[in-house]
Every structure is written in C-alpha cells, then in structure tokens.
Design a protein around this motif. Sequence first.
Motif, PDB file in Angstrom:
ATOM      1  N   PRO A  16      24.654  -5.916  -4.556  1.00  0.00           N
ATOM      2  CA  PRO A  16      25.862  -6.728  -4.311  1.00  0.00           C
ATOM      3  C   PRO A  16      25.558  -8.180  -3.949  1.00  0.00           C
ATOM      4  CG  PRO A  16      25.738  -4.799  -2.853  1.00  0.00           C
ATOM      5  CD  PRO A  16      24.384  -5.036  -3.429  1.00  0.00           C
ATOM      6  N   PHE A  17      24.293  -8.564  -4.022  1.00  0.00           N
ATOM      7  CA  PHE A  17      23.842  -9.849  -3.507  1.00  0.00           C
ATOM      8  C   PHE A  17      24.600 -11.030  -4.132  1.00  0.00           C
ATOM      9  CE2 PHE A  17      20.612 -13.368  -3.771  1.00  0.00           C
ATOM     10  CZ  PHE A  17      20.618 -13.683  -2.421  1.00  0.00           C
ATOM     11  N   LEU A  18      24.853 -10.954  -5.428  1.00  0.00           N
ATOM     12  CA  LEU A  18      25.490 -12.076  -6.124  1.00  0.00           C
ATOM     13  C   LEU A  18      26.996 -11.937  -6.226  1.00  0.00           C
ATOM     14  CD1 LEU A  18      22.872 -12.607  -8.965  1.00  0.00           C
ATOM     15  CD2 LEU A  18      23.062 -13.808  -6.778  1.00  0.00           C
ATOM     16  N   VAL A  19      27.474 -10.731  -6.390  1.00  0.00           N
ATOM     17  CA  VAL A  19      28.919 -10.549  -6.573  1.00  0.00           C
ATOM     18  C   VAL A  19      29.666 -10.591  -5.245  1.00  0.00           C
ATOM     19  CG1 VAL A  19      28.608  -9.204  -8.675  1.00  0.00           C
ATOM     20  CG2 VAL A  19      28.748  -8.019  -6.475  1.00  0.00           C
ATOM     21  N   PHE A  20      28.961 -10.437  -4.138  1.00  0.00           N
ATOM     22  CA  PHE A  20      29.654 -10.314  -2.856  1.00  0.00           C
ATOM     23  C   PHE A  20      30.470 -11.558  -2.527  1.00  0.00           C
ATOM     24  CE2 PHE A  20      30.132 -10.525   1.717  1.00  0.00           C
ATOM     25  CZ  PHE A  20      30.595  -9.252   2.008  1.00  0.00           C
ATOM     26  N   SER A 129      13.120 -14.815  -3.746  1.00  0.00           N
ATOM     27  CA  SER A 129      14.478 -15.160  -4.177  1.00  0.00           C
ATOM     28  C   SER A 129      14.766 -14.628  -5.569  1.00  0.00           C
ATOM     29  CB  SER A 129      14.662 -16.681  -4.151  1.00  0.00           C
ATOM     30  OG  SER A 129      15.941 -17.045  -4.603  1.00  0.00           O
ATOM     31  N   GLY A 130      13.774 -14.695  -6.459  1.00  0.00           N
ATOM     32  CA  GLY A 130      13.952 -14.181  -7.811  1.00  0.00           C
ATOM     33  C   GLY A 130      14.213 -12.675  -7.827  1.00  0.00           C
ATOM     34  N   ASN A 131      13.515 -11.932  -6.961  1.00  0.00           N
ATOM     35  CA  ASN A 131      13.759 -10.485  -6.866  1.00  0.00           C
ATOM     36  C   ASN A 131      15.173 -10.191  -6.375  1.00  0.00           C
ATOM     37  OD1 ASN A 131      10.358  -9.888  -5.794  1.00  0.00           O
ATOM     38  ND2 ASN A 131      11.235  -9.602  -7.814  1.00  0.00           N
ATOM     39  N   ARG A 132      15.619 -10.951  -5.382  1.00  0.00           N
ATOM     40  CA  ARG A 132      16.979 -10.772  -4.874  1.00  0.00           C
ATOM     41  C   ARG A 132      18.011 -11.048  -5.971  1.00  0.00           C
ATOM     42  NH1 ARG A 132      18.825  -8.638  -0.285  1.00  0.00           N
ATOM     43  NH2 ARG A 132      19.864 -10.431   0.657  1.00  0.00           N
ATOM     44  N   GLN A 133      17.787 -12.109  -6.714  1.00  0.00           N
ATOM     45  CA  GLN A 133      18.754 -12.486  -7.729  1.00  0.00           C
ATOM     46  C   GLN A 133      18.713 -11.553  -8.935  1.00  0.00           C
ATOM     47  OE1 GLN A 133      17.517 -16.551  -8.129  1.00  0.00           O
ATOM     48  NE2 GLN A 133      19.018 -17.296  -6.663  1.00  0.00           N
ATOM     49  N   PHE A 134      17.532 -11.031  -9.254  1.00  0.00           N
ATOM     50  CA  PHE A 134      17.461 -10.057 -10.341  1.00  0.00           C
ATOM     51  C   PHE A 134      18.238  -8.791  -9.972  1.00  0.00           C
ATOM     52  CE2 PHE A 134      15.266  -6.556 -12.621  1.00  0.00           C
ATOM     53  CZ  PHE A 134      15.601  -6.941 -13.911  1.00  0.00           C
ATOM     54  N   GLY A 135      18.086  -8.344  -8.736  1.00  0.00           N
ATOM     55  CA  GLY A 135      18.892  -7.216  -8.271  1.00  0.00           C
ATOM     56  C   GLY A 135      20.373  -7.537  -8.352  1.00  0.00           C
ATOM     57  N   GLY A 136      20.717  -8.789  -8.020  1.00  0.00           N
ATOM     58  CA  GLY A 136      22.110  -9.211  -8.110  1.00  0.00           C
ATOM     59  C   GLY A 136      22.642  -9.210  -9.531  1.00  0.00           C
ATOM     60  N   LEU A 142      26.809  -3.581 -12.933  1.00  0.00           N
ATOM     61  CA  LEU A 142      27.409  -2.430 -12.262  1.00  0.00           C
ATOM     62  C   LEU A 142      28.846  -2.731 -11.852  1.00  0.00           C
ATOM     63  CD1 LEU A 142      27.203   0.362 -10.889  1.00  0.00           C
ATOM     64  CD2 LEU A 142      26.269  -0.814  -8.865  1.00  0.00           C
ATOM     65  N   THR A 143      29.084  -3.943 -11.377  1.00  0.00           N
ATOM     66  CA  THR A 143      30.426  -4.331 -10.941  1.00  0.00           C
ATOM     67  C   THR A 143      31.427  -4.295 -12.092  1.00  0.00           C
ATOM     68  OG1 THR A 143      29.505  -5.741  -9.196  1.00  0.00           O
ATOM     69  CG2 THR A 143      31.791  -6.156  -9.844  1.00  0.00           C
ATOM     70  N   PHE A 144      31.044  -4.869 -13.226  1.00  0.00           N
ATOM     71  CA  PHE A 144      31.941  -4.859 -14.382  1.00  0.00           C
ATOM     72  C   PHE A 144      32.229  -3.427 -14.841  1.00  0.00           C
ATOM     73  CE2 PHE A 144      30.850  -9.393 -14.939  1.00  0.00           C
ATOM     74  CZ  PHE A 144      32.117  -9.890 -15.177  1.00  0.00           C
ATOM     75  N   TYR A 145      31.213  -2.584 -14.805  1.00  0.00           N
ATOM     76  CA  TYR A 145      31.410  -1.181 -15.211  1.00  0.00           C
ATOM     77  C   TYR A 145      32.385  -0.476 -14.273  1.00  0.00           C
ATOM     78  CZ  TYR A 145      30.469   3.765 -15.995  1.00  0.00           C
ATOM     79  OH  TYR A 145      30.608   5.104 -16.235  1.00  0.00           O
ATOM     80  N   VAL A 146      32.181  -0.639 -12.964  1.00  0.00           N
ATOM     81  CA  VAL A 146      33.022   0.055 -11.983  1.00  0.00           C
ATOM     82  C   VAL A 146      34.463  -0.447 -12.045  1.00  0.00           C
ATOM     83  CG1 VAL A 146      33.434   0.362  -9.500  1.00  0.00           C
ATOM     84  CG2 VAL A 146      31.122   0.620 -10.424  1.00  0.00           C
TER      85      VAL A 146
END
Length: 395
Positions: A16-20, A129-136, A142-146
């Motif tokens: 949820p790091f980026l969509v939050f 930061s890149g790892n965090r954003q890749f997860g985001g 996932l957000t669009f799917y849900v």
Amino acid sequence: MKYEKVALSIVLVSLPFLVFDVMLPAYTKELGYTVFQLSILYSVYSFSELIMRLVIGKVSDRYSRYAVICCALFLYGLAYFLFAQARSLGYLLAARMVQGAAGILLTISAFSLVTAEKTSFAQGLGRYSGNRQFGGILGIGLTFYVFSRSDFLEGWNQLFLISAAFAMVSLVYTFTQRPSLTKEPVSQSEKVVYTALEQKIWILNFLYCIPVRMAGVLIIPYMMEVYHVDMEAIAFVFILPVMISAFLSPKIGQIGDRLGYKKTILSFTLIAAVLIVLMVFSPDLWIFALIWTTYQLALTAQDYSLDALFAKGVPEQVMGNFYGKYMFGTSLGGIIGPFIGGSVFQLAGGRAPYFVCSAFLAVIGVLVWRLIPAKGKLKIETSGLTEKPDGDIVR
C-alpha cells in the motif's frame, strides 16, 4: 545481517506504500471528513514516528537489526488490519499511529544495514527506496484488481486485509533469513554526540520537511478542487514519478555521490522551489503531472544527498541511535507541515500553501549555501563519537 536478505520482505510489506496517499483523502471524504481532519491524520502519523524515534534508534543498536525489522513487519501487519476495519476517525488515528511506529522501525534498521555495507551512501538509500516503490507498484496492480470487483468501502477493506496477509508472509520469510550471528550491543553508558556540522544538517532537514509535507499532503485535495478529476486520473499523476523512481532510485542517489552533496542539495532545492510554483499555474492535468514528476525527482535527489551527508563517517554500531535522532527532525517537520498546510488551505485557498512552500524552499537553499562547507564532511568532522556519563569523549 546483509540488506539483500530482507529486500524481498521490504517489497512485500510495501504494497500500500504508493496508493495509500492517493486513497486516504478519498476514503476520508467518503466517510464525510474535512481537509483539516485529513491533515490531522498526517500529523498523527508523524507524531507517532517522532515518539518512536526518541527511543528506537538506541534500541536498534542495542539489539540486532534482525529483531527490529521483524517487529516492524509485525506492526505493519497490525496497522493494515486496523485500516481494513476503520470506519471512524478514531480507528484511523489508531491505525496511523501503529503505521508510523512500523515505518520508523523499518527505516532505521534498513538504513543501518545499507550504510554498514560501505557502498556509496546515497546509492544505498536509493536501493531501499527502490524496493519500497517496487512493492508499491505491485500494490497499484492489486488495488486496481480489488476495486474493479467491489465498491470503494468494500475495496478498501479487502485491499488492507490482503496487505496484512502479505505483511505476515514477509515476517515468516524474514524468520527463514535469520542470521547465525548478531552484532555486539553498544554499551548502555554511551550516547551519540553530534558535531557542529551535523547539528546544522539536522536543522536543515527539519526545516526542509515542513514545506515538503505542507505541499505533499494537500496535492490530492488540490487536484480535486482545481481539475475536478476522478481517482484514475489522480492515480496516473502519482504513478509517473513512482515508476521512474522505482527503477532509477540508485541512479538518482549516485548524483550526489558524484556531483557532491552540497551542490546536489542546493541545486535541487532551488529547482523544487521553482517547480512548485509553476505547478499551480498548469493549464491542464497533464502538464501538472509532468511538473509534479520533475518536482518529486528533485526532492528525491536532494533527500538522498542530505541523508548521505549526515551519515557519512558514522560507525555502524551507533547508526540506529544516530540516524533515529536525525529523523526526529523529519517527524517534527512532518507534524508542523500538514498543520500549516491544512490551515492555509482552509483560510487562503488551494494555491496559497504552494506559494508558502516555494518561499520556504528558497530560504532553505540560502541556508544550505551558507551552512554547508563546499567539501561536505571532512574527516575531522565525522561523528560516531560517544559521550560517557563522566563527560569523556570516546570512539
């Protein structure tokens, strides 16, 4: 413990790091809360980080980074579960406090692991930061799917339940990476002492966080008010800089390593000051998105270099305490910025906080020019010093 062993866990816990930040304003609006109440949620998050940073840096030095990271992953799972159940402001405030605690635990520990590897500082921060954003980015899919399969409130619940489950998966995976040996703890009688230059950098970081957070937390309400756009258009504006940063963060960090930290900090601070003003005069959303993306990249380059300059020369065994106190200023600025921004937004309109932000950044640029030496930290200025209760200074 090497950073690579926890990189996958950081990706998994960051869904949820980026969509939050995109979803929270829409969610609070759906529940009937005002922009000012939204700004309170951001301030509470920073307040939670502030309290944790007073104690957790020393704890992460005294115990293993592994144990602290596991605690962070568990708290992220708890925070996501609370968000899934939240239907009132009180519930959201509680979830934000747990999320803030989890964030500082993860950041300080990951920062210590990265800097312990003795690679270029800013580039190492870019890896995290890149790892965090890749997860985001994975979280965006996932957000669009849900949300394509349910209404907004139900989608919010499902997204954060799934995120809580992945946080627990990341915790289990980290258990499998447990190191065979842990670092020796730091003596409890010692404390970190900053040099005069490090104190100046601390102040600059604190001041810098005020305008950045002031503008950042209001960007979605501003777009809704000025451009009357839906959440898909807003998501596009946020995805563009994220996609670039997710894959280029180490390269962005190298700018400071190669150009010099002072030049990078000064240059990109002034560039950001100009861009934030140009942004509010954008005739349409697409030009707005382009300027916003450039602004975010400028902030990223500046942020990596300032952090790297501060951490240069600090021994790994005191890094958690050292960096935790530094990030206390980040949280303090994060509390003040949203409060000022929300108040100015309510009193003077949507553009006013961005003019204030630009002026603030320009002043910080002058302070960087005056306070930071051209060559950055010299060997005689590197810290890692500790002070015993009797006043003696030791290495």
